[in-house]
Design a protein around this motif. Structure first.
Motif, PDB file in Angstrom:
ATOM      1  N   VAL A 250       0.845  -1.194   0.000  1.00  0.00           N
ATOM      2  CA  VAL A 250       0.000   0.000   0.000  1.00  0.00           C
ATOM      3  C   VAL A 250       0.878   1.240   0.000  1.00  0.00           C
ATOM      4  N   GLY A 251       0.580   2.153  -0.917  1.00  0.00           N
ATOM      5  CA  GLY A 251       1.298   3.422  -0.988  1.00  0.00           C
ATOM      6  C   GLY A 251       0.338   4.547  -1.282  1.00  0.00           C
ATOM      7  N   SER A 252       0.845   5.735  -1.352  1.00  0.00           N
ATOM      8  CA  SER A 252       0.027   6.909  -1.626  1.00  0.00           C
ATOM      9  C   SER A 252      -0.462   6.908  -3.074  1.00  0.00           C
ATOM     10  N   LEU A 253      -1.635   7.460  -3.274  1.00  0.00           N
ATOM     11  CA  LEU A 253      -2.152   7.642  -4.634  1.00  0.00           C
ATOM     12  C   LEU A 253      -2.046   9.093  -5.077  1.00  0.00           C
ATOM     13  N   ARG A 254      -1.287   9.869  -4.359  1.00  0.00           N
ATOM     14  CA  ARG A 254      -1.126  11.268  -4.770  1.00  0.00           C
ATOM     15  C   ARG A 254      -0.497  11.332  -6.161  1.00  0.00           C
ATOM     16  N   GLY A 255      -1.118  12.139  -7.010  1.00  0.00           N
ATOM     17  CA  GLY A 255      -0.647  12.270  -8.379  1.00  0.00           C
ATOM     18  C   GLY A 255      -1.240  11.264  -9.341  1.00  0.00           C
ATOM     19  N   VAL A 256      -1.953  10.260  -8.817  1.00  0.00           N
ATOM     20  CA  VAL A 256      -2.570   9.246  -9.678  1.00  0.00           C
ATOM     21  C   VAL A 256      -3.901   9.779 -10.207  1.00  0.00           C
ATOM     22  N   ARG A 257      -4.090   9.674 -11.512  1.00  0.00           N
ATOM     23  CA  ARG A 257      -5.326  10.141 -12.157  1.00  0.00           C
ATOM     24  C   ARG A 257      -6.152   8.928 -12.573  1.00  0.00           C
ATOM     25  N   ILE A 258      -7.406   8.934 -12.148  1.00  0.00           N
ATOM     26  CA  ILE A 258      -8.290   7.790 -12.362  1.00  0.00           C
ATOM     27  C   ILE A 258      -9.532   8.236 -13.122  1.00  0.00           C
ATOM     28  N   ALA A 259      -9.851   7.530 -14.195  1.00  0.00           N
ATOM     29  CA  ALA A 259     -11.076   7.758 -14.957  1.00  0.00           C
ATOM     30  C   ALA A 259     -12.167   6.842 -14.428  1.00  0.00           C
ATOM     31  N   LEU A 260     -13.317   7.399 -14.133  1.00  0.00           N
ATOM     32  CA  LEU A 260     -14.477   6.631 -13.675  1.00  0.00           C
ATOM     33  C   LEU A 260     -15.487   6.569 -14.807  1.00  0.00           C
ATOM     34  N   CYS A 261     -15.864   5.356 -15.205  1.00  0.00           N
ATOM     35  CA  CYS A 261     -16.865   5.192 -16.270  1.00  0.00           C
ATOM     36  C   CYS A 261     -17.913   4.199 -15.776  1.00  0.00           C
ATOM     37  N   ILE A 262     -19.077   4.703 -15.442  1.00  0.00           N
ATOM     38  CA  ILE A 262     -20.085   3.873 -14.793  1.00  0.00           C
ATOM     39  C   ILE A 262     -20.691   2.843 -15.738  1.00  0.00           C
ATOM     40  N   THR A 285     -10.610   8.801  -4.057  1.00  0.00           N
ATOM     41  CA  THR A 285     -10.388  10.236  -3.885  1.00  0.00           C
ATOM     42  C   THR A 285      -9.831  10.525  -2.488  1.00  0.00           C
ATOM     43  N   PHE A 286     -10.407   9.875  -1.499  1.00  0.00           N
ATOM     44  CA  PHE A 286      -9.954  10.056  -0.122  1.00  0.00           C
ATOM     45  C   PHE A 286      -8.519   9.566   0.045  1.00  0.00           C
ATOM     46  N   ALA A 287      -8.143   8.554  -0.747  1.00  0.00           N
ATOM     47  CA  ALA A 287      -6.783   8.006  -0.677  1.00  0.00           C
ATOM     48  C   ALA A 287      -5.764   8.874  -1.411  1.00  0.00           C
ATOM     49  N   GLY A 288      -6.228   9.958  -2.039  1.00  0.00           N
ATOM     50  CA  GLY A 288      -5.302  10.904  -2.644  1.00  0.00           C
ATOM     51  C   GLY A 288      -5.333  11.000  -4.146  1.00  0.00           C
ATOM     52  N   ALA A 289      -6.095  10.128  -4.810  1.00  0.00           N
ATOM     53  CA  ALA A 289      -6.144  10.148  -6.268  1.00  0.00           C
ATOM     54  C   ALA A 289      -7.095  11.236  -6.765  1.00  0.00           C
ATOM     55  N   THR A 290      -6.880  11.638  -7.990  1.00  0.00           N
ATOM     56  CA  THR A 290      -7.837  12.496  -8.690  1.00  0.00           C
ATOM     57  C   THR A 290      -8.738  11.606  -9.527  1.00  0.00           C
ATOM     58  N   VAL A 291     -10.044  11.680  -9.302  1.00  0.00           N
ATOM     59  CA  VAL A 291     -11.001  10.832 -10.008  1.00  0.00           C
ATOM     60  C   VAL A 291     -11.945  11.710 -10.816  1.00  0.00           C
ATOM     61  N   ASP A 292     -11.984  11.483 -12.118  1.00  0.00           N
ATOM     62  CA  ASP A 292     -12.881  12.216 -13.016  1.00  0.00           C
ATOM     63  C   ASP A 292     -13.808  11.236 -13.716  1.00  0.00           C
ATOM     64  N   GLU A 293     -15.048  11.623 -13.864  1.00  0.00           N
ATOM     65  CA  GLU A 293     -15.982  10.771 -14.610  1.00  0.00           C
ATOM     66  C   GLU A 293     -15.802  11.025 -16.101  1.00  0.00           C
ATOM     67  N   VAL A 294     -15.742   9.939 -16.870  1.00  0.00           N
ATOM     68  CA  VAL A 294     -15.533  10.030 -18.315  1.00  0.00           C
ATOM     69  C   VAL A 294     -16.627   9.253 -19.043  1.00  0.00           C
ATOM     70  N   VAL A 295     -16.679   9.463 -20.341  1.00  0.00           N
ATOM     71  CA  VAL A 295     -17.702   8.812 -21.169  1.00  0.00           C
ATOM     72  C   VAL A 295     -17.022   8.012 -22.271  1.00  0.00           C
ATOM     73  N   LEU A 296     -17.444   6.784 -22.443  1.00  0.00           N
ATOM     74  CA  LEU A 296     -17.019   5.953 -23.571  1.00  0.00           C
ATOM     75  C   LEU A 296     -18.207   5.739 -24.507  1.00  0.00           C
TER      76      LEU A 296
END
Length: 466
Positions: A250-262, A285-296
């Motif tokens: 387990v490590g930090s997710l700072r700087g990690v960018r995550i795409a969310l596609c429901i 998000t709470f763990a430090g990542a940036t999470v954005d919703e995207v569309v496919l």
């Protein structure tokens, strides 16, 4: 805590501290299998004499201070599809009853060489071509969380024994979601490696949709097994020479960018599945990542139109070769196998399918130029009945959000739980990486596992009474 509920990494640490013996652990999972197997029906055979002998060898290694191997003393079950020379290989089919394998799958050799205690084989649907696990040969395999429901398929037996507590680690294989669907329905962790990362056997070693992979009860467990399975093999020209080690640390997710596609563009996602997926996004998000919703732009219909020409070139002819044009042999097949073969036969032109696969990949690739991983549900629904016929591929595949990532099979996908649905069946998410970026999906999975604290809680597991 019952010994059979330990994770493989916990057990390995206890072995090293001399606080637990491999023999004690093996006897615990054997007793658990005996207690739960009548209700779950997930095991084809047990190799108890050999397993007990292997556990004694591991016990002596720890006691003597000898160098221990990567999986030393850890109980493990093999998916029945993976051949072991001199052992039954029946593929869930009456036509294969009594068949004995003459070769051993390379991952089995690696598992044995790594010191695992192989003590059984797990059930699959016939020829692994269904997302549910039942057959004329082996009967119905049930979900330990709710026996009215399937554990999924085709690695349903592996998912079920992990959830029930009958083993620590298990193997699976995935050509349309066969590791990830059971991981979701059984509340365990599974990994579909990118094409070529884990060696296979002909003809499916050359199938870009197909991969053998690990299943376990934590991200670290799955990483432990994946590191044993991966790497080049002399018998598989498609196996990658690069060895990509993964970690459950387990490590930090700072700087990690995550795409969310429901919904991946068009899947009808159950509200409970969506809510649990959004809870995963919030945890990341709470763990430090940036999470954005995207569309496919994908839809289930487009996924199937793209995939069926491929199945028509590989799996369909494989099944037809078994039938040999004999109506009596065909009649012994499961209805879902016959339906799959018929759909594959009408799949369309293979070359056009390859062009469609490239076009299908492009929108995902464009999104992933800006993100490290993508998160989406594993299955859109909250479960399938244990005896679901699975003959209507359009209806069934419209629920399975796994197949798109077989179509673009060079992406790694880690499947982890996301919560539990109102019917008592777990739900799951897929952590999808860029092509051949195995490390990122494990990094995100490990952080999510710690942040959610669901399946790491002893209270997570089904209250299945033996």
């Amino acid at each position: 805590m019952d010994l059979y509920r330990l994770t493989a990494t916990e057990a390995s640490e206890l072995f090293r501290k001399r606080e637990l013996s491999p023999v004690e652990l093996l006897e615990s999972v054997i007793a658990r299998t005996e207690a739960t197997e009548p209700a779950i029906n997930a095991v084809t055979e047990q190799w108890l004499d050999e397993a007990r002998a292997a556990a004694l060898v591991s016990e002596a290694r720890f006691a003597g201070g000898e160098q221990v191997r990567a999986l030393e003393g850890i109980p493990l079950m093999l998916k029945d599809e993976q051949s072991v020379a001199g052992r039954l290989l029946e593929d869930g089919c009456l036509l294969e009853q009594g068949n004995i394998a003459d070769v051993t799958h390379p991952i089995v050799d690696r598992i044995q060489d790594a010191g695992a205690v192989i003590h059984g084989r797990t059930k699959t649907p016939e020829y692994c071509c269904s997302p549910v696990t039942h057959s004329k040969l082996w009967g119905i395999t049930r979900n330990p969380w709710n026996p009215d429901y399937t554990p999924g398929g085709s690695s349903g037996g592996s998912g079920a024994v992990l959830a029930a507590g009958s083993t620590m680690l298990a193997t699976g294989s995935d050509i349309g979601g066969s590791i990830r669907i059971p991981a979701s329905f059984c509340g365990v962790v599974g990994y579909k490696p990118p094409f070529g990362r884990v060696p296979g056997m002909a003809p499916f070693n050359s199938d870009t949709y197909c991969a053998d992979g690990p299943m376990g009860r934590s991200v670290a467990d799955v990483a432990m097994l994946q590191n044993v399975l991966s790497g080049p093999w002399v018998g598989d020209a498609a196996s990658l020479r690069e060895v990509a080690a993964v970690s459950g640390a387990v490590g930090s997710l700072r700087g990690v960018r995550i795409a969310l596609c429901i919904n991946l563009g068009g899947y009808d996602v159950d509200p409970a599945v969506e809510a649990n997926t959004r809870a995963v996004a919030a945890a990341l998000t709470f763990a430090g990542a940036t999470v954005d919703e995207v569309v496919l732009p994908w839809t289930p219909e487009q996924v199937q139109q793209t995939a069926w020409p491929h199945f028509g070139a590989v799996m369909g002819p494989f099944i037809e070769s078994i039938v040999e044009g004999d109506p009596d042999r065909a009649a012994q097949l499961m209805p879902y196998t016959r339906a799959f073969a018929a759909k594959a036969a009408a799949g369309g032109d293979y070359v056009e399918g390859l062009v469609a696969e490239s076009a299908f990949y492009l929108p995902f690739a464009e999104i992933m130029t800006e993100y490290d991983v993508m998160i989406c549900p594993t299955v859109a629904s909250t479960g399938l009945a244990a005896d679901e016929p699975a003959t209507d591929s359009d209806t069934v595949f419209s629920q399975l959000m796994t197949l798109p990532f077989n179509v673009i099979g060079r992406v790694p996908v880690l499947a982890v739980p996301s919560g539990i649905a109102p019917n008592g069946v777990p739900t799951g998410v897929q952590i999808v990486g860029r092509t051949y970026d195995d490390a990122s999906v494990f990094r995100v999975g490990a952080a999510l596992e710690q942040e959610l604290a669901l399946w790491t809680d002893p209270a997570w597991w089904p209250a299945l009474q033996g």
